[in-house]
Design an enzyme around this catalytic site. Structure first.
Site, PDB file in Angstrom:
ATOM      1  N   ASP A 191       0.874  -1.157   0.000  1.00 14.34           N
ATOM      2  CA  ASP A 191       0.000   0.000   0.000  1.00 14.34           C
ATOM      3  C   ASP A 191       0.919   1.216   0.000  1.00 14.34           C
ATOM      4  O   ASP A 191       2.111   1.111   0.344  1.00 14.34           O
ATOM      5  CB  ASP A 191      -0.863  -0.060   1.280  1.00 14.34           C
ATOM      6  CG  ASP A 191      -1.628   1.205   1.545  1.00 14.34           C
ATOM      7  OD1 ASP A 191      -1.516   1.728   2.667  1.00 14.34           O
ATOM      8  OD2 ASP A 191      -2.305   1.700   0.645  1.00 14.34           O
ATOM      9  N   ASP A 200       0.045   5.146   0.903  1.00 19.61           N
ATOM     10  CA  ASP A 200      -0.091   6.122   1.997  1.00 19.61           C
ATOM     11  C   ASP A 200      -0.155   5.421   3.350  1.00 19.61           C
ATOM     12  O   ASP A 200      -0.990   4.558   3.567  1.00 19.61           O
ATOM     13  CB  ASP A 200      -1.342   6.979   1.777  1.00 19.61           C
ATOM     14  CG  ASP A 200      -1.246   7.819   0.506  1.00 19.61           C
ATOM     15  OD1 ASP A 200      -2.285   8.125  -0.090  1.00 19.61           O
ATOM     16  OD2 ASP A 200      -0.120   8.138   0.071  1.00 19.61           O
ATOM     17  N   SER A 250      -2.374  11.361   5.553  1.00 17.58           N
ATOM     18  CA  SER A 250      -3.081  12.465   6.199  1.00 17.58           C
ATOM     19  C   SER A 250      -4.572  12.237   6.004  1.00 17.58           C
ATOM     20  O   SER A 250      -5.006  11.834   4.911  1.00 17.58           O
ATOM     21  CB  SER A 250      -2.694  13.801   5.565  1.00 17.58           C
ATOM     22  OG  SER A 250      -3.643  14.797   5.923  1.00 17.58           O
ATOM     23  N   ALA A 295      -6.428  14.429   5.546  1.00 12.84           N
ATOM     24  CA  ALA A 295      -6.788  15.439   4.535  1.00 12.84           C
ATOM     25  C   ALA A 295      -6.242  15.038   3.159  1.00 12.84           C
ATOM     26  O   ALA A 295      -6.166  15.891   2.258  1.00 12.84           O
ATOM     27  CB  ALA A 295      -6.235  16.796   4.958  1.00 12.84           C
ATOM     28  N   SER A 320      -8.707   8.070  -4.183  1.00 13.48           N
ATOM     29  CA  SER A 320     -10.024   8.681  -4.424  1.00 13.48           C
ATOM     30  C   SER A 320      -9.930  10.207  -4.466  1.00 13.48           C
ATOM     31  O   SER A 320     -10.858  10.880  -4.906  1.00 13.48           O
ATOM     32  CB  SER A 320     -11.005   8.263  -3.326  1.00 13.48           C
ATOM     33  OG  SER A 320     -10.657   8.866  -2.088  1.00 13.48           O
ATOM     34  N   ASP A 323      -1.803  -0.327   5.870  1.00 14.47           N
ATOM     35  CA  ASP A 323      -2.066   0.288   7.185  1.00 14.47           C
ATOM     36  C   ASP A 323      -3.559   0.352   7.479  1.00 14.47           C
ATOM     37  O   ASP A 323      -3.957   0.772   8.574  1.00 14.47           O
ATOM     38  CB  ASP A 323      -1.444   1.696   7.264  1.00 14.47           C
ATOM     39  CG  ASP A 323      -2.107   2.687   6.298  1.00 14.47           C
ATOM     40  OD1 ASP A 323      -2.361   3.832   6.717  1.00 14.47           O
ATOM     41  OD2 ASP A 323      -2.388   2.310   5.151  1.00 14.47           O
TER      42      ASP A 323
HETATM   43  O1  LIG Z   1      -3.395   4.059   1.705  1.00 10.84           O
HETATM   44  P1  LIG Z   1      -3.585   4.239   0.195  1.00 10.84           P
HETATM   45  O2  LIG Z   1      -4.548   3.220  -0.403  1.00 10.84           O
HETATM   46  O3  LIG Z   1      -2.242   4.260  -0.547  1.00 10.84           O
HETATM   47  O4  LIG Z   1      -4.232   5.700  -0.028  1.00 10.84           O
HETATM   48  C1  LIG Z   1      -5.169   6.213   0.894  1.00 10.84           C
HETATM   49  C2  LIG Z   1      -5.548   7.582   0.355  1.00 10.84           C
HETATM   50  O5  LIG Z   1      -6.114   7.465  -0.927  1.00 10.84           O
HETATM   51  C3  LIG Z   1      -6.590   8.273   1.200  1.00 10.84           C
HETATM   52  O6  LIG Z   1      -7.687   7.380   1.379  1.00 10.84           O
HETATM   53  C4  LIG Z   1      -8.775   8.040   2.022  1.00 10.84           C
HETATM   54  O7  LIG Z   1      -9.842   7.110   2.148  1.00 10.84           O
HETATM   55  P2  LIG Z   1     -11.107   7.198   1.128  1.00 10.84           P
HETATM   56  O8  LIG Z   1     -10.575   6.866  -0.254  1.00 10.84           O
HETATM   57  O9  LIG Z   1     -11.664   8.600   1.209  1.00 10.84           O
HETATM   58  O10 LIG Z   1     -12.094   6.129   1.649  1.00 10.84           O
HETATM   59  C5  LIG Z   1      -8.389   8.535   3.419  1.00 10.84           C
HETATM   60  O11 LIG Z   1      -8.091   7.408   4.224  1.00 10.84           O
HETATM   61  C6  LIG Z   1      -7.140   9.422   3.327  1.00 10.84           C
HETATM   62  O12 LIG Z   1      -6.680   9.713   4.628  1.00 10.84           O
HETATM   63  C7  LIG Z   1      -6.051   8.732   2.550  1.00 10.84           C
HETATM   64  O13 LIG Z   1      -4.971   9.646   2.319  1.00 10.84           O
HETATM   65 MG   LIG Z   2      -2.689   3.331   3.360  1.00 14.35          MG
END
Ligand SMILES: O=P(O)(O)OC[C@@H](O)[C@H]1O[C@@H](OP(=O)(O)O)[C@@H](O)[C@@H](O)[C@@H]1O
Ligand SMILES: [Mg+2]
Ligand SMILES: [Zn+2]
Length: 175
Positions: free
Chosen positions: A7, A9, A16, A18, A53, A126
């Site tokens: 993964d 982020d 974040s 945000a 997203s 994570d």
């Molecule tokens: O962890 P990966 O998959 O690499 O990327 C996660 C991000 O796309 C974002 O995904 C969002 O979830 P939603 O997509 O809004 O449900 C939130 O959790 C954000 O905090 C986060 O930065």
């Molecule tokens: Mg992640």
């Protein structure tokens, strides 16, 4: 072949609530670049599967995402390593795509690209959705405590989940 799927982020770079919306906000977690470089130099193919997203939400364009991934590749290359296939889901939660985790579509894309089965392949994440995506294709769910990992752990994870402090600890385990 030794395939490891990450993964992004919260595993490779800080996350974040945000979203990570610019190249300046894309900051590697200490030890993660070195870990990827060491793993690839040790013969591991390191691929990435990331929900983005923020694109569907209009927070940042595809060009910004590509700049982040170019930076990732450059930093790992500076240490003599390389990053494999990076797959992202640009869709929003309500679009019903097949690639957004917890669906395993991105994991399948990576497995098809390398022509390897997913059974037992470590997918390091994570978030709960990362672990669920791994379980959906009989891959090995691996949780790191960075990013949202501590929160995910508090909510409870499948007993088969492997748990590490961070990506550096995973590299130490695998090399
Ligand atoms: O962890 P990966 O998959 O690499 O990327 C996660 C991000 O796309 C974002 O995904 C969002 O979830 P939603 O997509 O809004 O449900 C939130 O959790 C954000 O905090 C986060 O930065
Ligand atoms: Mg992640
Ligand atoms: Zn998608």
């Amino acid at each position: 072949m030794k395939l490891l799927i990450l993964d992004r982020d919260g595993v490779i770079n800080h996350d974040s609530d945000a979203y990570i919306k610019s190249l300046e906000e894309w900051i590697p977690i200490p030890g993660s670049i070195e870990a990827i470089a060491q793993l690839s130099k040790a013969g591991w193919t390191v691929a990435v599967a990331t929900n983005q997203s923020g694109i569907a939400r209009g927070y940042y364009p595809l060009e910004t995402l590509e700049a982040m991934h170019a930076r990732l590749r450059a930093l790992v290359a500076e240490q003599g390593g390389e990053v494999g296939l990076i797959v992202h889901c640009p869709h929003g939660p309500d679009e019903g795509c097949d690639c957004r985790k917890p669906k395993p579509g991105m994991l399948r894309t990576i497995a098809e690209h390398y022509q390897v089965p997913l059974t037992g392949v470590w997918f390091v994440g994570d978030s709960k959705g990362d672990l669920e995506a791994a379980l959906a294709v009989d891959a090995q769910p691996v949780l790191v405590k960075t990013g949202k990992g501590e929160r995910t752990l508090e909510k409870g994870v499948a007993k088969t989940t492997l748990i590490f402090d961070d990506l550096a600890a995973i590299a130490r385990e695998l090399i």
